[in-house]
Design a protein around this motif. Structure first.
Motif, PDB file in Angstrom:
ATOM      1  N   UNK A   1       1.332  -1.181  -0.069  1.00  0.00           N
ATOM      2  CA  UNK A   1       0.213  -0.087   0.132  1.00  0.00           C
ATOM      3  C   UNK A   1       1.305   1.406   0.112  1.00  0.00           C
ATOM      4  N   UNK A   2       0.725   2.461  -0.486  1.00  0.00           N
ATOM      5  CA  UNK A   2       1.279   3.315  -0.549  1.00  0.00           C
ATOM      6  C   UNK A   2       0.670   3.926   0.760  1.00  0.00           C
ATOM      7  N   UNK A   3       1.846   4.907   0.973  1.00  0.00           N
ATOM      8  CA  UNK A   3       1.824   6.240   1.821  1.00  0.00           C
ATOM      9  C   UNK A   3       0.712   7.073   1.501  1.00  0.00           C
ATOM     10  N   UNK A   4      -0.214   7.615   2.165  1.00  0.00           N
ATOM     11  CA  UNK A   4      -0.834   8.139   2.309  1.00  0.00           C
ATOM     12  C   UNK A   4      -2.543   8.332   2.868  1.00  0.00           C
ATOM     13  N   UNK A   5      -2.807   9.191   3.896  1.00  0.00           N
ATOM     14  CA  UNK A   5      -3.830   8.713   4.614  1.00  0.00           C
ATOM     15  C   UNK A   5      -5.452   9.250   3.603  1.00  0.00           C
ATOM     16  N   UNK A   6      -6.299   8.318   4.159  1.00  0.00           N
ATOM     17  CA  UNK A   6      -7.863   8.133   3.658  1.00  0.00           C
ATOM     18  C   UNK A   6      -8.630   9.878   4.294  1.00  0.00           C
ATOM     19  N   UNK A   7      -8.718  10.070   2.776  1.00  0.00           N
ATOM     20  CA  UNK A   7      -9.277  12.043   2.942  1.00  0.00           C
ATOM     21  C   UNK A   7     -10.474  11.828   2.378  1.00  0.00           C
ATOM     22  N   UNK A   8     -11.011  10.921   2.200  1.00  0.00           N
ATOM     23  CA  UNK A   8     -11.960  10.645   1.165  1.00  0.00           C
ATOM     24  C   UNK A   8     -13.341   9.983   1.356  1.00  0.00           C
ATOM     25  N   UNK A   9     -14.353  10.210   1.620  1.00  0.00           N
ATOM     26  CA  UNK A   9     -15.485   9.266   2.043  1.00  0.00           C
ATOM     27  C   UNK A   9     -16.129   9.191   1.295  1.00  0.00           C
ATOM     28  N   UNK A  10     -16.204   8.996   0.084  1.00  0.00           N
ATOM     29  CA  UNK A  10     -17.281   9.704  -1.232  1.00  0.00           C
ATOM     30  C   UNK A  10     -19.213   8.941  -0.420  1.00  0.00           C
ATOM     31  N   UNK A  11     -19.657   9.234  -0.795  1.00  0.00           N
ATOM     32  CA  UNK A  11     -21.630   8.658  -0.351  1.00  0.00           C
ATOM     33  C   UNK A  11     -21.757   7.428  -1.713  1.00  0.00           C
ATOM     34  N   UNK A  12     -22.449   7.094  -0.760  1.00  0.00           N
ATOM     35  CA  UNK A  12     -23.108   6.110  -1.482  1.00  0.00           C
ATOM     36  C   UNK A  12     -23.875   6.070  -3.218  1.00  0.00           C
ATOM     37  N   UNK A  13     -23.696   7.394  -3.359  1.00  0.00           N
ATOM     38  CA  UNK A  13     -24.568   7.640  -4.692  1.00  0.00           C
ATOM     39  C   UNK A  13     -23.165   7.948  -5.513  1.00  0.00           C
ATOM     40  N   UNK A  14     -22.672   8.754  -4.773  1.00  0.00           N
ATOM     41  CA  UNK A  14     -21.445   8.834  -6.175  1.00  0.00           C
ATOM     42  C   UNK A  14     -20.634   7.436  -6.343  1.00  0.00           C
ATOM     43  N   UNK A  15     -20.577   6.067  -5.078  1.00  0.00           N
ATOM     44  CA  UNK A  15     -20.181   4.940  -5.807  1.00  0.00           C
ATOM     45  C   UNK A  15     -20.983   4.009  -6.336  1.00  0.00           C
ATOM     46  N   UNK A  16     -22.059   4.628  -6.705  1.00  0.00           N
ATOM     47  CA  UNK A  16     -22.885   3.714  -7.107  1.00  0.00           C
ATOM     48  C   UNK A  16     -23.138   4.265  -9.034  1.00  0.00           C
ATOM     49  N   UNK A  17     -23.024   5.765  -9.045  1.00  0.00           N
ATOM     50  CA  UNK A  17     -22.373   6.414  -9.569  1.00  0.00           C
ATOM     51  C   UNK A  17     -21.175   5.975 -10.331  1.00  0.00           C
ATOM     52  N   UNK A  18     -20.238   5.772  -9.684  1.00  0.00           N
ATOM     53  CA  UNK A  18     -19.002   5.133 -10.255  1.00  0.00           C
ATOM     54  C   UNK A  18     -19.130   3.741 -10.520  1.00  0.00           C
ATOM     55  N   UNK A  19     -19.961   3.528 -10.286  1.00  0.00           N
ATOM     56  CA  UNK A  19     -20.035   1.240 -10.919  1.00  0.00           C
ATOM     57  C   UNK A  19     -21.187   1.603 -12.235  1.00  0.00           C
ATOM     58  N   UNK A  20     -21.485   2.567 -12.271  1.00  0.00           N
ATOM     59  CA  UNK A  20     -22.882   2.693 -13.528  1.00  0.00           C
ATOM     60  C   UNK A  20     -21.746   3.373 -14.737  1.00  0.00           C
ATOM     61  N   UNK A  21     -21.039   4.368 -14.211  1.00  0.00           N
ATOM     62  CA  UNK A  21     -19.914   4.818 -14.914  1.00  0.00           C
ATOM     63  C   UNK A  21     -18.684   3.936 -16.183  1.00  0.00           C
ATOM     64  N   UNK A  22     -18.597   2.593 -14.966  1.00  0.00           N
ATOM     65  CA  UNK A  22     -17.811   2.091 -15.362  1.00  0.00           C
ATOM     66  C   UNK A  22     -18.571   0.880 -16.248  1.00  0.00           C
ATOM     67  N   UNK A  23     -19.022   0.343 -15.914  1.00  0.00           N
ATOM     68  CA  UNK A  23     -20.325  -0.617 -16.974  1.00  0.00           C
ATOM     69  C   UNK A  23     -20.986  -0.124 -18.018  1.00  0.00           C
ATOM     70  N   UNK A  24     -20.715   1.806 -18.273  1.00  0.00           N
ATOM     71  CA  UNK A  24     -20.751   1.858 -19.838  1.00  0.00           C
ATOM     72  C   UNK A  24     -19.879   2.217 -20.485  1.00  0.00           C
ATOM     73  N   UNK A  25     -18.640   1.841 -19.578  1.00  0.00           N
ATOM     74  CA  UNK A  25     -17.180   2.354 -20.329  1.00  0.00           C
ATOM     75  C   UNK A  25     -16.118   1.001 -21.483  1.00  0.00           C
TER      76      UNK A  25
END
Length: 140
Positions: free
Chosen positions: A39-63
């Motif tokens: 794992x690369x160094x760095x703190x977790x500083x982003x917590x995406x919402x469920x709607x953002x994750x769902x949108x990401x999944x849809x975008x990937x499925x259409x790509x």
């Protein structure tokens, strides 16, 4: 004639028998666990919402991502879970990975070339990256 047949059969059997362990060794080598991804160094500083994750999944499925990537197993490119294991959910890494999607890259995972995807906006690429990085949590 019979002597000639026996003389030719014995060396063939010896060669076949001596190559069987090689096949077993090669087969056994494929069953070894792959090394852990650092794992690369760095703190977790982003917590995406469920709607953002769902949108990401849809975008990937259409790509065309599935042409080179799978969720858990390496295909041409790294598995999404391997990417998530390497990169923390960090705004800097999200931006870097999003630019790699849009502009393309080579060398991050060996000699594999990631072709550019200029039709994907950087905002959509960031959303896709957040979904990919969230797949690390699904495997825990």
């Amino acid at each position: 004639m019979r002597t000639l047949l026996i003389a030719l059969t014995i060396p063939a059997v010896l060669v076949a028998c001596s190559s069987v362990p090689d096949r077993q060794e090669r087969h056994g080598a494929g069953n070894q666990r792959k090394p852990a991804i650092a794992r690369l160094a760095g703190d977790v500083n982003v917590t995406p919402s469920v709607s953002v994750l769902d949108k990401g999944k849809v975008l990937i499925s259409y790509s065309d991502c599935a042409a080179c990537h799978k969720a858990a197993d390496r295909k041409r490119g790294p598995a999404f879970q391997d990417i998530a294991a390497r990169y923390p959910m960090n705004s800097t890494y999200i931006d870097i990975l999003a630019k790699r999607i849009v502009l393309g890259t080579k060398g991050a995972w060996g000699n594999v070339v990631m072709p550019p995807h200029p039709t994907i906006s950087e905002e959509d690429a960031r959303t896709m990256v957040m979904y990919i990085l969230s797949s690390d949590r699904e495997s825990e």
